[in-house]
Design a protein around this motif. Sequence first.
Motif, PDB file in Angstrom:
ATOM      1  N   ILE A 119      -3.613   5.486   4.884  1.00 53.99           N
ATOM      2  CA  ILE A 119      -2.770   5.830   3.732  1.00 53.99           C
ATOM      3  C   ILE A 119      -1.511   4.977   3.758  1.00 53.99           C
ATOM      4  CG2 ILE A 119      -1.452   7.674   2.642  1.00 53.99           C
ATOM      5  CD1 ILE A 119      -3.525   9.643   3.739  1.00 53.99           C
ATOM      6  N   LEU A 120      -0.926   4.875   4.941  1.00 56.12           N
ATOM      7  CA  LEU A 120       0.272   4.065   5.108  1.00 56.12           C
ATOM      8  C   LEU A 120      -0.034   2.595   4.810  1.00 56.12           C
ATOM      9  CD1 LEU A 120       3.156   4.775   6.095  1.00 56.12           C
ATOM     10  CD2 LEU A 120       2.512   3.772   8.290  1.00 56.12           C
ATOM     11  N   GLY A 121      -1.146   2.128   5.345  1.00 54.17           N
ATOM     12  CA  GLY A 121      -1.525   0.719   5.171  1.00 54.17           C
ATOM     13  C   GLY A 121      -1.703   0.367   3.705  1.00 54.17           C
ATOM     14  N   ALA A 122      -2.336   1.275   2.952  1.00 49.45           N
ATOM     15  CA  ALA A 122      -2.561   1.026   1.528  1.00 49.45           C
ATOM     16  C   ALA A 122      -1.224   0.860   0.813  1.00 49.45           C
ATOM     17  CB  ALA A 122      -3.360   2.170   0.917  1.00 49.45           C
ATOM     18  N   ALA A 123      -0.289   1.784   1.098  1.00 54.63           N
ATOM     19  CA  ALA A 123       1.005   1.741   0.412  1.00 54.63           C
ATOM     20  C   ALA A 123       1.796   0.506   0.840  1.00 54.63           C
ATOM     21  CB  ALA A 123       1.787   3.019   0.706  1.00 54.63           C
ATOM     22  N   VAL A 124       1.798   0.212   2.138  1.00 55.23           N
ATOM     23  CA  VAL A 124       2.607  -0.902   2.642  1.00 55.23           C
ATOM     24  C   VAL A 124       2.081  -2.238   2.123  1.00 55.23           C
ATOM     25  CG1 VAL A 124       3.212  -2.183   4.725  1.00 55.23           C
ATOM     26  CG2 VAL A 124       3.451   0.296   4.679  1.00 55.23           C
ATOM     27  N   PHE A 125       0.768  -2.429   2.159  1.00 56.09           N
ATOM     28  CA  PHE A 125       0.212  -3.706   1.685  1.00 56.09           C
ATOM     29  C   PHE A 125       0.436  -3.874   0.182  1.00 56.09           C
ATOM     30  CE2 PHE A 125      -2.568  -6.176   4.673  1.00 56.09           C
ATOM     31  CZ  PHE A 125      -2.056  -5.616   5.825  1.00 56.09           C
ATOM     32  N   GLY A 126       0.266  -2.779  -0.564  1.00 54.74           N
ATOM     33  CA  GLY A 126       0.505  -2.850  -2.007  1.00 54.74           C
ATOM     34  C   GLY A 126       1.953  -3.208  -2.292  1.00 54.74           C
TER      35      GLY A 126
END
Lengths: 369, 330
Positions: A119-126
């Motif tokens: 979840i964190l990765g999705a938000a951070v990469f976006g």
Amino acid sequence: MAGANKKLPLWAEAGLLPTLNLLAAFLVSGLVIWGLGEDPFLALSLLVDGAFGFQEAIGYTFYYATNFVFTGLAVSVAYHAGLFNIGGEGQAMLGGLGLTLAVFLVGDTSPFLAIGLAILGAAVFGAAWAFIPAWLQAKRGSHIVITTIMFNFIASALLAYLLVGPLQRPGGQMPESADFPAGVGLVHAHDLLAMMGMEFEQSPLNVSALIALACTFAVWFMLTRTRFGYELRVVGKNHSAARFAGIPVARMTIVAMMLSGALAGMMGLNEILGEQLRLIGNFTLGYGFVGIAVAFMGRNHPVGIVLAAILFGALYQGGAELAFEMPNITRDLIVMIQGLVILFAGAMEHLFRDPIERLFMRFRAREAA
Amino acid sequence: MLKKLAFAIVAAFAGSSAGLAADIQPVLLYDVGGKFDKSFNEAAHVGAEKFSTETRISYRDFEPSSETQYEQALKRFARRKADLIVAVGVGYSVAVRNVASQYPDVKFTVIDAIIELPNVQSITFRENEGSFLVGMIAAMKTESNKIGFIGGMDIPLIRRFERGYQQGAEYVNGDITLIENYVGTTPSAWNDPIKASEMARSQYARGADIIFSAAGPSGLGVIQAAKDTGNLSIGVDSNQNHVAPGFVLTSMLKRVDLAVYMAMKEASDGSWQAGHRVMGLEEGGVDYAVDEHNKGMFTDEMKARLEQARAKIISGEIVVGDVAGSNSSH
């Protein structure tokens, strides 16, 4: 005085106008369907039944709607800061990539940790993918519309490269990654309801719908109940006034875009972590662009966005169902119906707005007299 | 009028009596190329139509608009108690594996992929053998001693076409030059006739006079380029000789129609079996197309050489090379 009078009451603004727009879109679609030799009323009932008629359909409708809530909110947050983020598509792709990398990094050791990191990765990469155009806009004046569009192409090329190269599933031929390790994935709605003792047919609807609702509330709260949100909106309304009031415009631009990118990136939670359980080359399927239509149809208000997202979810699901049932209605015709809804509800909203406003003015004038 | 009515009644009766027999419900799922691509998917459609007119059993079909819809479409029909779901295209492999293990009572036939499950029938083709023959035709027909190949998506399955094509051409003429291009690396490469046509023009400009395209709908761009520049092309999957008569030398037939027809037919008479079936030259699964549009381009001598090579491939005297991983399983 005239300006105040021109305002429509809420029920007309939020209920009457969208209904009229929708009816007009269905009328034109109906004519085309009739021209093709199919019964337009049957088609409409199949569409509605396919979207809401049974539990599985409802699940699918809300599953699609979840995607649109994420991308619609993304467009809307940027729009409130006066920025037109057309890069939702690319930011969603990068979000999916960040999610996948997080899953493969720790998925084997701890599925629970992997979901959190994903979840964190999705938000951070976006957010990171939105940062570059935002920085260019804030510091160099490169127009955000142009840069975000171009970043969509870069994102799609990057994803294609990774998925036919280092990330491709072993022995596979399609641009898709290996399956996620067992246990890494968001809980489906039917499993969740079963735990609570309720029966619900299988559908891809999953907890990311709840995450999307939480994001909706957070965006509403941020925009209307915090100083930061107020400043963001001031920047959107008037740069000079914002600067005069001591608001750091460049920083607000970057932060607003990164929030927008993070929201778009989280779309992957629903598609990738919720349903497909592997990264697929073009999993975004233009949902990033549909987000623009959703945001504008929802008048950039979080509640409006949720409603517009459900409408589009219903059109996607009901449309697929219609294509299943009526062989004469091809996938291209479904796209046309969706396009007509966008046309009438988004682009041509003044078609009905102006006459209705005049009608209301006349009523008010009579009441006043 | 009355005659027509009577005919309709008879037809309705015939239909309903056929309906009384335990009809099966077959479903055909195309890949993203779409039903009428004049190539791979259209061949599948032709096979299902043949089954339907012969047995009076109707079938359902669906064109997904993206790869992510594959699984939804499979699940949807599996849940609605379809008896047999035929999915055409290598893109379906993971989706069929996922859905078939969830619905063990439904029969699945997948074309171009190998899925090892007790309720899945996998049908693959020896495309390299058919390509060998069209490679021979190209080599016998070329005047510039240069031939071209344009593949759709760059995957082992399409490399297999090229492998056979090259080997066949070199079998006729050891020092022939082959120019190759691939439209792309993602499924959108199947649907890009404009790019394929540009590639074909560039290959013709570099001296190739015959191009074989294994690229689904993109291949139509190659045929168009052949027509525009006055060169020759070789079609794929369906018989594409009619698309531009005089400019299509022949077509490498991949009998997807036969595979779909056989799967449905077997399901309706109960002889359907899970497992892996390979369709090569021997089984009539691949071939080159000769019809009224191109028969003038073949001499008796060419035909004799081709038939000789066919016999040698079937007997095993000629072994056509293959590409590893062309029909991967998951």
